[in-house]
Scaffold this active site. Structure first.
Site, PDB file in Angstrom:
ATOM      1  CD  GLU A 189     -21.693   6.194   9.663  1.00  9.19           C
ATOM      2  OE1 GLU A 189     -21.489   4.992   9.439  1.00  9.19           O
ATOM      3  OE2 GLU A 189     -20.964   7.098   9.235  1.00  9.19           O
TER       4      GLU A 189
ATOM      5  CG  HIS B 122     -23.612   1.281   1.479  1.00 10.00           C
ATOM      6  ND1 HIS B 122     -24.620   2.213   1.364  1.00 10.00           N
ATOM      7  CD2 HIS B 122     -22.804   1.726   2.463  1.00 10.00           C
ATOM      8  CE1 HIS B 122     -24.424   3.171   2.250  1.00 10.00           C
ATOM      9  NE2 HIS B 122     -23.338   2.902   2.934  1.00 10.00           N
TER      10      HIS B 122
ATOM     11  NE  ARG C  71     -23.284   0.326   6.330  1.00 10.89           N
ATOM     12  CZ  ARG C  71     -22.013   0.621   6.083  1.00 10.89           C
ATOM     13  NH1 ARG C  71     -21.209  -0.327   5.627  1.00 10.89           N
ATOM     14  NH2 ARG C  71     -21.548   1.845   6.271  1.00 10.89           N
TER      15      ARG C  71
ATOM     16  CG  HIS D 171     -20.136  -1.052   1.098  1.00  6.05           C
ATOM     17  ND1 HIS D 171     -19.502  -0.013   0.449  1.00  6.05           N
ATOM     18  CD2 HIS D 171     -20.025  -0.782   2.439  1.00  6.05           C
ATOM     19  CE1 HIS D 171     -19.034   0.853   1.336  1.00  6.05           C
ATOM     20  NE2 HIS D 171     -19.327   0.404   2.547  1.00  6.05           N
TER      21      HIS D 171
ATOM     22  CD  GLU E 278     -13.689  -5.272   2.083  1.00  2.00           C
ATOM     23  OE1 GLU E 278     -14.700  -5.659   1.471  1.00  2.00           O
ATOM     24  OE2 GLU E 278     -13.185  -4.142   1.912  1.00  2.00           O
TER      25      GLU E 278
ATOM     26  NE  ARG F 144     -17.986  -2.966   7.032  1.00  2.58           N
ATOM     27  CZ  ARG F 144     -18.201  -1.660   6.818  1.00  2.58           C
ATOM     28  NH1 ARG F 144     -18.014  -0.786   7.780  1.00  2.58           N
ATOM     29  NH2 ARG F 144     -18.630  -1.247   5.631  1.00  2.58           N
TER      30      ARG F 144
ATOM     31  CG  LEU G 122     -12.015   3.394   7.555  1.00  3.69           C
ATOM     32  CD1 LEU G 122     -12.407   4.873   7.565  1.00  3.69           C
ATOM     33  CD2 LEU G 122     -10.884   3.165   6.556  1.00  3.69           C
TER      34      LEU G 122
END
Length: 553
Positions: free
Chosen positions: A114, A252, A298, A362, A386, A397, A403
């Protein structure tokens, strides 16, 4: 009528951080996990993209660390990031042992790439339902533990502070109906200590990928622990725990953008598998913004989409599309079953159609200020996931680190709660009497919330400046005053508590964004477009009505 009870440890939130902590704590005492809806309803459950973990040895861990630091735009607290990447493989292996089933290929764990990752290290479950699988496995493991009890459909309305220490919490059972306050359903729970793991606050914004439960309750309760019920933005401030880095809200880049349709998340894994972005003229544009193109961090991708989609006026915004039509080497419906099914409901297919997208709120990099062991600035109160800010994400991030953060720091916070070994003190009985909201109260409340969300999107979104942030303050203060009118009448409900939390979180975001007169990571100021390391390579700290301070960690 109110009741009181006691438990060794109280955990607010049933996502990955809260459940991982509960499992650890239950080995040493009774645990109560409080969640506003069913245990399955959390930000964890909706996480599509995956979980980043370096499972190939020391070199892999070191590279994961550097990717995390680089994505954070100069503000990652390195000891926190070191803990994340070093302990991550152990925590994921533990999760697999407890029953989590990640996707495999030829008998090996399937790894994908990603944005801002230097190599494939993202594990997925059921294609695009990783969070749901992690949540399922943790819930199943926790439910069979005799020392873990769940209080579902229950809202935490306040933290009880005695002699400067958190000794319990007030709960309101909402009986699955957010606006109803049933008689006999208030309870004060005494606890040795309390963990806030209640997730983020995406509902502060009108456009968000977060579920309806993500209203920043834990963050607001922590910052104003011990404050009177009729606290407002203008009077009566009484600070609790410090907050940090609240200006850094990650948007996002790719949420589905269709009129009347919720901002459904279109995972970054789509771009990892080859999706590109096109503007309204059919041009690929990311080469103008970053050498990593669609796999740039992002914040870069989100601002690029915003700029490409700008029209002469907001009403004349232009469409940006996600394009996977050239990706022929994978079965997209099999690889992304959840996304494909949702798009099909709206007549769209990843393999054949251009998918309209726009950014949406997001993930909050900031939150309750903690050390790397989950301790807040308020004794007896801990935070993880979070809701917390260890500095691990810096200003932006790295994809799929959230996660992993919940697993690692949920376990760390639990160990701190055990090590600190606070005694159980009686928190007393709940104070005051509440009355239900009328139907007109409820309608007014929804208007207040909608006004706040729209103002935050317009004035404190991806592109900010002093004038818009001050407009945001004006709108937030008007919302806070309207909420005060309801609380002054002794009204209470889950939705009112959520509205108060959103207002307080919005205030912290606005104050922190106004104080940081530079652009860094997810925080971009049109009036200060450059990074200023000399003055702002520091973390913002928000404490009640004090001026925002900046600290180097």
């Amino acid at each position: 009528m109110a009741a009181s009870s006691q438990v060794d440890f109280l955990v607010m939130g049933a996502g990955v951080a809260g459940l991982r902590a509960a499992v650890e704590l239950a080995r040493h005492g009774e645990v109560l996990v409080v969640t506003k809806e069913s245990v399955a309803e959390s930000n964890t459950h909706y996480a599509q993209g995956g979980i980043a973990v370096a499972m190939e040895g020391d070199a892999d861990v070191a590279l994961h660390l550097e990717d995390t630091v680089n994505a954070g735009d100069g503000l990652v607290y390195r000891p926190a990031a070191e803990a994340l990447v070093a302990e991550g493989p152990v925590r994921v292996a533990e999760l697999i042992e407890w029953g989590a089933a990640f996707d495999t290929e030829a008998g090996e764990l399937l790894r994908t790439r990603e944005g801002a990752h230097s190599l494939p290290r993202i594990l997925h479950a059921n294609g695009d339902a990783t969070g749901a699988e992690i949540s399922r496995s943790l819930v199943a493991f926790a439910r069979v533990h005799k020392r873990i009890r769940f209080a579902e459909w229950t809202t935490v309305t306040g933290l009880v502070v005695s002699d400067g220490r958190v000794v319990g919490a007030d709960l309101l059972n909402c009986d699955r109906r957010p606006h109803r306050v049933p008689e006999l359903d208030r309870e004060r729970v005494s606890a040795r200590c309390v963990l806030i793991a209640a997730g983020g606050a995406g509902q502060v914004y009108s456009d968000t990928t977060n579920p309806a439960v993500a209203t920043g309750d834990g963050i607001a309760l922590s910052a104003f622990a011990g404050a009177p019920a009729d606290w407002s933005s203008s009077v009566g401030w009484k600070a609790g725990a410090a907050l940090a880095d609240m200006e850094f809200y990650q948007f996002h880049p790719t949420a589905l953008s269709l009129p009347g349709v919720p901002r459904f998340l279109l995972s970054e894994a789509l771009r990892g598998e080859g999706a590109i972005l096109l503007n309204d003229r059919g041009e690929r544009f990311m080469q103008r913004y970053h050498p990593l193109l669609e796999l740039a961090p992002r914040d870069v991708v989100a601002r690029a989409i915003t700029r490409e989609g700008m029209g002469p006026t907001p009403a004349e915004s232009r469409v940006v599309h996600l394009d996977m039509r050239a990706v022929k080497d994978i079965d997209l419906r099999h690889r992304f079953p959840g996304i494909s099914a949702f798009l099909a409901q709206h007549g769209l297919d990843l393999a054949h159609d251009l998918i309209p997208v726009r950014p949406a709120a997001h993930y909050l990099m900031g939150g309750i200020k903690t050390d790397i062991f989950g301790r807040t600035t308020l004794p007896g109160l801990y935070a993880a996931g979070e809701a917390a800010c260890t500095g691990v994400h810096g200003a932006n991030r790295l994809a799929s680190n959230s996660l992993l953060e919940g697993l690692v720091f949920g376990a760390r916070a639990a160990q701190s709660m055990l090590d600190d070994a606070f005694d159980l003190q009686t928190a007393g009985e709940p104070e005051g009497a509440f009355t239900s909201l009328t139907s007109s109260d409820t309608a007014k409340l929804e208007e207040i919330i909608a006004d706040l969300q729209a103002a935050m999107w317009a004035y404190a979104g991806l592109l900010r400046d002093e004038s818009t942030l001050r407009q945001g303050f004006t709108a937030q203060q008007a919302c806070a005053a309207a909420l005060d009118e309801l609380t002054a009448q002794g009204k209470a409900s889950r939705r009112l508590a959520e509205a108060q939390a959103m207002s307080r979180v919005a205030h912290a975001i606005l104050a922190s964004a106004l104080a940081r007169t530079e652009s860094r990571g997810a925080h971009f100021r049109n009036d200060f477009p450059h990074r200023d390391d000399q003055n702002f390579r520091k973390h913002s700290v928000f404490t009640g009505n004090q001026p925002v301070a900046f600290e180097a960690w």
